[in-house]
Design a protein around this motif. Structure first.
Motif, mmCIF file in Angstrom:
data_model
loop_
_atom_site.group_PDB
_atom_site.id
_atom_site.type_symbol
_atom_site.label_atom_id
_atom_site.label_comp_id
_atom_site.label_asym_id
_atom_site.label_seq_id
_atom_site.Cartn_x
_atom_site.Cartn_y
_atom_site.Cartn_z
ATOM 1 N N TRP A 276 30.089 41.919 -4.889
ATOM 2 C CA TRP A 276 30.982 41.639 -3.762
ATOM 3 C C TRP A 276 32.249 40.957 -4.288
ATOM 4 O O TRP A 276 32.176 39.975 -5.040
ATOM 5 C CB TRP A 276 30.303 40.724 -2.749
ATOM 6 N N PRO A 278 36.674 40.306 -2.756
ATOM 7 C CA PRO A 278 37.593 40.602 -1.648
ATOM 8 C C PRO A 278 38.156 42.020 -1.709
ATOM 9 O O PRO A 278 38.429 42.632 -0.670
ATOM 10 C CB PRO A 278 38.696 39.557 -1.827
ATOM 11 N N PRO A 281 34.334 44.541 -0.880
ATOM 12 C CA PRO A 281 33.323 43.683 -0.235
ATOM 13 C C PRO A 281 32.020 44.423 0.064
ATOM 14 O O PRO A 281 31.641 44.648 1.211
ATOM 15 C CB PRO A 281 34.029 43.243 1.050
ATOM 16 N N LYS A 361 44.600 38.908 5.490
ATOM 17 C CA LYS A 361 44.639 39.911 4.426
ATOM 18 C C LYS A 361 45.954 40.689 4.454
ATOM 19 O O LYS A 361 46.513 41.006 3.398
ATOM 20 C CB LYS A 361 43.441 40.850 4.560
ATOM 21 N N ASN A 366 44.092 36.346 -0.400
ATOM 22 C CA ASN A 366 42.722 36.772 -0.673
ATOM 23 C C ASN A 366 41.704 35.700 -0.313
ATOM 24 O O ASN A 366 40.506 35.860 -0.585
ATOM 25 C CB ASN A 366 42.557 37.197 -2.142
ATOM 26 N N ALA A 367 42.181 34.597 0.291
ATOM 27 C CA ALA A 367 41.292 33.488 0.625
ATOM 28 C C ALA A 367 41.883 32.707 1.789
ATOM 29 O O ALA A 367 43.080 32.784 2.077
ATOM 30 C CB ALA A 367 41.095 32.564 -0.585
ATOM 31 N N THR A 383 34.758 37.828 7.339
ATOM 32 C CA THR A 383 35.229 37.547 5.974
ATOM 33 C C THR A 383 34.300 38.185 4.949
ATOM 34 O O THR A 383 34.741 38.654 3.896
ATOM 35 C CB THR A 383 35.357 36.037 5.718
ATOM 36 N N ASP A 384 32.987 38.226 5.262
ATOM 37 C CA ASP A 384 32.042 38.930 4.389
ATOM 38 C C ASP A 384 32.343 40.420 4.366
ATOM 39 O O ASP A 384 32.398 41.045 3.301
ATOM 40 C CB ASP A 384 30.605 38.731 4.890
ATOM 41 N N GLY A 387 36.266 41.202 3.345
ATOM 42 C CA GLY A 387 36.615 40.725 2.012
ATOM 43 C C GLY A 387 37.668 39.646 2.007
ATOM 44 O O GLY A 387 38.856 39.936 1.804
ATOM 45 N N LEU A 389 37.850 35.386 0.660
ATOM 46 C CA LEU A 389 37.198 34.160 0.228
ATOM 47 C C LEU A 389 37.435 33.056 1.251
ATOM 48 O O LEU A 389 38.479 32.996 1.893
ATOM 49 C CB LEU A 389 37.739 33.707 -1.132
ATOM 50 N N HIS A 422 26.497 33.264 3.066
ATOM 51 C CA HIS A 422 27.668 34.122 3.214
ATOM 52 C C HIS A 422 28.360 34.309 1.861
ATOM 53 O O HIS A 422 28.811 33.332 1.252
ATOM 54 C CB HIS A 422 28.644 33.510 4.214
ATOM 55 N N SER A 424 31.262 35.406 1.182
ATOM 56 C CA SER A 424 32.688 35.078 1.207
ATOM 57 C C SER A 424 32.939 33.591 1.010
ATOM 58 O O SER A 424 34.012 33.200 0.549
ATOM 59 C CB SER A 424 33.319 35.533 2.518
#
Length: 623
Positions: A276, A278, A281, A361, A366-367, A383-384, A387, A389, A422, A424
């Motif tokens: 997994w 981002p 995912p 996104k 990316n987070a 988020t999972d 994708g 973080l 999770h 993510s």
């Protein structure tokens, strides 16, 4: 609103659910959500208990659950101080049927979150109390639901003292009106309430902790009662509908921990295909079937079937870098308050949670660092799946003492237990900017408290980095995070340029005049991240006198120029392992969002993305 999910075991995939189910990593087929109209009353004189309101709940107002009474979405929209509020709702045989309830089953009522303390009755029978405004709880109501009664009543007393600063409250203001960086309160029921039916022996928790080097996943399963001899659980894992592996394990206690081998991961040249990230995912679906009466998975009676998912990934630190799946990963994060003007900390809809992930996104991040809030689990599902973080940060209390410590330790334990599976979520943050430990630089008790929170977190979840105190005054942090709202790009560029600059920064007082490392703390190989910066106010629909930010832009061009200057400076650093820009959206008077409070970009989205990612814009120019 009633809800059911088609969970035919051979078809349903938890990784592909629609985002409405309140507990996305432990899904069952039959449930009913108790949202919508509830009776409501304030109890400012606190007479309700003595007057037995729980036994005769004839409240004269109506509230929309699950929205806090301070919000417009609730229909009450009263932002004044009301420490106690009561709720009531009836449910009938149709609701019980949708929850799958019949004779021999057990019926539970679940609460996603009630801020801050909740007492619950059904048909006048007291079920229990829960303290902690951001974590889920449930009660078995089977015996309280009287046989032969066509309609039942659930009553909730919610207590949230706005002046009690020993409660973990985060950004919720202790004043009547929002000021500075604080905003309106979120009191009472603010996440879904729902009914669920199970067999007496049922799964109550599933945890997944991958071990990438050993091609295994560690599984913890909790069940509702001690199982009889011969009870087993069969786990079937699949990817994109294709079988991955299957295992059957004896269940001999209420908590069972075991390890499952993943044969597809033993090929070292192919194992990354299932990891997994981002950018990819990939989620693994799981169906867990509990059987009694046999030690094999093909015989015996199936008493519970639940669906779950997890991701194969690791999060760690080494040699000054954050590692995702044992490879350096540069974190481009944005601070997110998770606040909506019409519904406050409660999401206005399940779809709004997905849209926030999509917006983050689309902006090139990316987070995200969910700031001073334990977000709805349905947000973590997106988020999972999409994708992104996540840094998991708890709302802080503002006072230090025995009561605050007890409350924080208890609620933080529930947070970690709820969210640790999770994929993510890659970092834990139990304290922020010394909130609640304002004298940690000099007070050994506050230092020991921070160490204890870190130790507790690592005990519950040894698989992620922990930041003891985000921003400054670190003690036993895995990542050294810095908050710096310098508005001049050249100054930032010099401050974060190279290793010599890093040593100067961390050995001196930090940008906010606070020590970055407490005595005895060494830099070592820990990564350094700038986890709050920017904060540029660009008020698109606020009067200048009401707008607040760390610096201000007057026009769209001015905003873009200022944003590019600070982001480019941070990208140029040779040692920073990542950053977190403040912030995603405006929050009331805090107008330093890239988007306004209704999630509309203040300038064209493609220009914002080009700055965040430091790439050429792929759309038309401004104007």
């Amino acid at each position: 609103m009633s809800s059911t999910v088609d969970l035919a075991p051979a078809v349903f995939r938890a990784s592909q659910q629609d985002g409405r189910y309140p507990r996305p990593q432990l899904v069952r087929p039959a449930w009913t959500e108790l949202s919508g109209d509830w009776g409501f009353a304030f109890d400012d004189a606190d007479i309700g208990l003595a007057a037995r309101w729980f036994a005769d709940a004839r409240f004269d107002r109506t509230i929309q659950v699950p929205f806090p009474f301070e919000s417009a979405a609730s229909g009450i929209h009263d932002t004044g101080f009301h420490p106690v509020a009561w709720y009531s709702r009836s449910f009938d045989d149709n609701d019980l049927a949708r929850a799958g309830f019949f004779t021999g089953q057990r019926l539970r009522v679940h609460f996603g979150a009630v801020d801050y303390r909740a007492s619950v009755w059904v048909d006048g029978t007291f079920l229990g109390q829960h303290e902690g405004g951001h974590t889920p709880f449930s009660f078995d109501i089977t015996d309280a639901v009287a046989a032969g009664v066509a309609e039942h009543s659930i009553v909730v007393r919610a207590e949230d003292d706005p002046l009690d600063v020993t409660q973990p409250r985060g950004k919720q203001d202790w004043r009547v009106e929002p000021h500075s960086i604080w905003y309106h309160r979120t009191s009472g029921i603010w996440q879904p309430v729902w009914l669920e039916s199970t067999n007496p022996l049922a799964v109550t928790l599933v945890h997944w902790i991958p071990d990438l080097p050993n091609a295994t996943v560690r599984v913890r399963i909790d069940v509702s009662r001690r199982p009889t001899a011969g009870t087993t659980v069969c786990l079937s894992l699949s990817v994109d509908g294709d079988p991955l592996t299957q295992a059957t394990v004896a269940v001999t206690a209420t908590t069972q921990v075991f390890t499952i081998a993943l044969p597809a991961q033993v090929n070292g040249q192919a194992y990354e295909e299932l990891l997994w990230t981002p950018e990819s995912p990939r989620l693994i679906d799981a169906t867990l079937t509990v059987r009694t009466g046999s030690s094999t998975d093909t015989q015996g009676t199936a008493v519970d079937v639940v669906h779950s998912y997890f991701g194969l990934r690791s999060a760690a630190i080494a040699r000054g870098r954050f590692l995702l799946n044992d490879r350096p990963y540069y974190v481009r994060s944005v601070l997110q308050q998770g606040y909506w003007p019409q519904s406050h900390l409660a999401s206005p809809s399940p779809e709004a949670l997905r849209r926030d992930v999509e917006l983050i996104k689309e902006l090139g991040f990316n987070a995200t660092r969910v700031h001073q809030k334990i977000e709805d689990p349905r947000f973590l599902y997106w988020t999972d799946r999409l994708g992104l973080l996540v840094w998991g940060e708890t709302p802080g209390a503002f006072e230090f003492g025995a009561t605050a410590v007890r409350r924080m330790m208890a609620e933080w334990t529930e947070v970690v237990e709820r969210d640790l599976s999770h994929p993510s979520l890659v970092t834990w943050v139990p304290l922020n900017e010394s909130w609640g430990v304002q004298h940690i630089a000099h007070d050994p008790a506050q230092q020991n408290y921070a160490r204890a929170l870190v130790a507790l977190t690592r005990t519950l979840d040894p698989s992620r980095p922990v930041i003891s105190n985000d921003g400054w005054e670190h003690i036993d942090s895995d990542i050294l995070s810095v908050h710096d709202y310098e508005s001049i790009g050249d100054t930032l560029r010099e401050r974060y340029s190279d290793d010599d600059a890093k040593r100067r920064l961390l050995s001196d007082l930090g940008p906010a005049g606070r020590r970055l490392l407490l005595a005895g703390q060494e830099i070592g190989e820990r990564p350094v991240m700038l986890t709050e910066f920017g904060g540029i106010s660009f008020a698109t629909h606020y009067a200048d006198s009401d707008a607040w930010g760390y610096s201000s832009a007057q026009t769209a061009d001015d905003f873009l120029e200022r944003l590019d200057a600070v982001v480019a400076a941070i990208h140029s650093s040779s040692f920073l392992a990542g950053f977190c820009y403040t912030q995603l959206t405006d929050t009331l008077q805090e107008t330093n969002g890239l988007l306004d409070d209704n999630r509309r970009p203040k300038v064209p989205m493609h220009l914002l993305r080009a700055i965040i990612t430091q790439t050429a814009p792929d759309g038309p120019p401004l104007g």
